[in-house]
Design a protein around this motif. Sequence first.
Motif, PDB file in Angstrom:
ATOM      1  N   ALA A 240      12.673   6.630   1.305  1.00 13.45           N
ATOM      2  CA  ALA A 240      11.544   5.740   1.014  1.00 13.45           C
ATOM      3  C   ALA A 240      12.032   4.466   0.338  1.00 13.45           C
ATOM      4  CB  ALA A 240      10.539   6.450   0.114  1.00 13.45           C
TER       5      ALA A 240
ATOM      6  N   LEU B 241       7.857   2.211  -2.915  1.00 10.86           N
ATOM      7  CA  LEU B 241       7.002   3.353  -2.606  1.00 10.86           C
ATOM      8  C   LEU B 241       7.367   4.556  -3.469  1.00 10.86           C
ATOM      9  CD1 LEU B 241       4.668   4.216  -0.833  1.00 10.86           C
ATOM     10  CD2 LEU B 241       6.316   4.976   0.884  1.00 10.86           C
TER      11      LEU B 241
ATOM     12  N   ALA C 179       1.370   6.209   0.918  1.00  8.43           N
ATOM     13  CA  ALA C 179       2.616   6.976   0.840  1.00  8.43           C
ATOM     14  C   ALA C 179       2.813   7.885   2.046  1.00  8.43           C
ATOM     15  CB  ALA C 179       2.626   7.816  -0.432  1.00  8.43           C
TER      16      ALA C 179
ATOM     17  N   LEU D 288      -2.010   7.429  -2.132  1.00  9.92           N
ATOM     18  CA  LEU D 288      -1.447   8.544  -1.370  1.00  9.92           C
ATOM     19  C   LEU D 288      -1.530   8.284   0.131  1.00  9.92           C
ATOM     20  CD1 LEU D 288      -2.595  11.640  -3.448  1.00  9.92           C
ATOM     21  CD2 LEU D 288      -0.513  10.269  -3.632  1.00  9.92           C
TER      22      LEU D 288
ATOM     23  N   LEU E  46       2.180  -2.542  -3.769  1.00 11.73           N
ATOM     24  CA  LEU E  46       2.568  -2.077  -2.443  1.00 11.73           C
ATOM     25  C   LEU E  46       1.941  -2.910  -1.339  1.00 11.73           C
ATOM     26  CD1 LEU E  46       2.187   1.809  -2.755  1.00 11.73           C
ATOM     27  CD2 LEU E  46       4.315   0.505  -2.664  1.00 11.73           C
TER      28      LEU E  46
ATOM     29  N   LEU F  88       9.077  12.113  -0.859  1.00  9.48           N
ATOM     30  CA  LEU F  88       8.772  11.217   0.252  1.00  9.48           C
ATOM     31  C   LEU F  88       9.791  11.359   1.388  1.00  9.48           C
ATOM     32  CD1 LEU F  88       7.767   8.053  -1.802  1.00  9.48           C
ATOM     33  CD2 LEU F  88       6.241   9.477  -0.409  1.00  9.48           C
TER      34      LEU F  88
ATOM     35  N   LEU G 208       4.799   6.462  -6.161  1.00  7.65           N
ATOM     36  CA  LEU G 208       4.485   7.890  -6.220  1.00  7.65           C
ATOM     37  C   LEU G 208       4.899   8.469  -7.564  1.00  7.65           C
ATOM     38  CD1 LEU G 208       3.404  10.441  -4.908  1.00  7.65           C
ATOM     39  CD2 LEU G 208       5.692  10.835  -3.941  1.00  7.65           C
TER      40      LEU G 208
END
Length: 362
Positions: A154, A158, A314, A311, A266, A146, A162
Motif C-alpha cells: 500500500a 493509505l 482502503a 475504509l 487521501l 492492506l 488505516l
Amino acid sequence: MANGLDDVVAAETVLSDVDGLGGRLTIRGHSLPELAGRWNYAQVVRLLLDGFFDDLPGDANLTRALGQARADVFERLLPSLPLLASLDVYSAMRAGMALLPDGDRLTDALLLIAAPAVLTPALLRLQRGEEPIAPDSRADHAADMLRMLSGSVASPALASALDTYLVTVCDHGLNASTFATRVVASTLAGLTSSVLAGLGALKGPLHGGAPGPVIEMLDAIAEHGDAAGWLRDEVAHGERIMGFGHRIYRVRDPRVDVLKAVVRQLGGEGETGRRLAFAETVEQAALDVLRVAKPSRSLQTNVEFYTALLLEAAGFPPSAFSNVFAAGRVAGWIAHAREQQTTGRLIRPQSRYVGPVPDLVA
C-alpha cells in the motif's frame, strides 16, 4: 432505575474517558489528537496493555512480537480458512478467533490482536476466488493488513490512514462491546472468551455494525439526486440516519474530525476526493434536516460516517467494515479484560422482577 444503565458507574478504569458534553476522548492520559496520526497502532497497543502483563516489551520489540503473532495466526488457521469462508466475513472472523488459545498470557493477547488483521483479508480474498496472502512479520501492522488484502504494498498515505483509524477506535469507555468483554472477564474466563463476547456485541447495528449502511445511504442519495429530500423522507418514516447521533456525545464526536482529515489527505482530485465532497454535502444536509425534525435532540455526526469513507478508500467492502473496527478495538477489549481480572470482581447486577406473582399457599 436507569434504563439501559445510563449514568450507572459499573467500573473504575485507567484506560479511557469519554467526555460526552465536552466532546473529548482521553486514552490513558492522552487526548485523541495527541495519539491519532502521531503514534502508530503498535505503540498504542503497548500504551493500553502497560501494567497488565509483566513481560510486555518496549515499542520496537512489541512491533516485532505483533508481526510474529500475525504469522502465527496465519499458520494456525490456514487449514480452517476454506470452511470459515463459507460464512459471512464477520462471523467467519469470529469463528476463526474462537479457535485461538483461551489463556491470559501476553502471547495469547497478541494472537487475538493480530487475528482480525490476518483473517479479514484472507477471508475476503477466498470469497472472491483468490488465494490468501501470508503476513510479513517485519511490516507495520496496518500496512501488512492492506498488503494481505490487495496483494501489493500500500502507499504510505493509505497505510498511515488505516493506522490512524485503528488508533482512533482502539478504546472508547464502557461501550456495549467493552462492557460485554468485562462481564466475561470478571468470571476469570480466558482472553479469547472475553474477546468473543465483545465481538458478539460489536456485530449489532446499534454498535459497530453501523458503518456499512453509511455507504448504502450515500449511494441511495446519489441515485435519488436530492440529499435533503431523501433525508427528510427517511426521518418522516421513522428511519435512522446512519452516521449521526451518539449515546454519549451531545456535541460532535471528536473522532469525526480526525478521520475526516485523514480522508481529505487521501482524496486529492480522484474518486476519493469526489466521494468526500459529496459526503460533506450530505453531512451538512443531514445536520440541517435533523436540527429541524428533532430540535430537542443533539444529533451530530459520529465516527461511523467518515469511517465508511476511509475504509471504502482502503479497499474494504462494507460487509467487512465491522471487522476492521474490531481490528482496532480488540486491543482495548484485552486491556479492559485484564484490568477487570486484576482489579475488579465478578460483575453481578440485580434485576427487578415485573412479571406476574404466583398465588401463595397458606
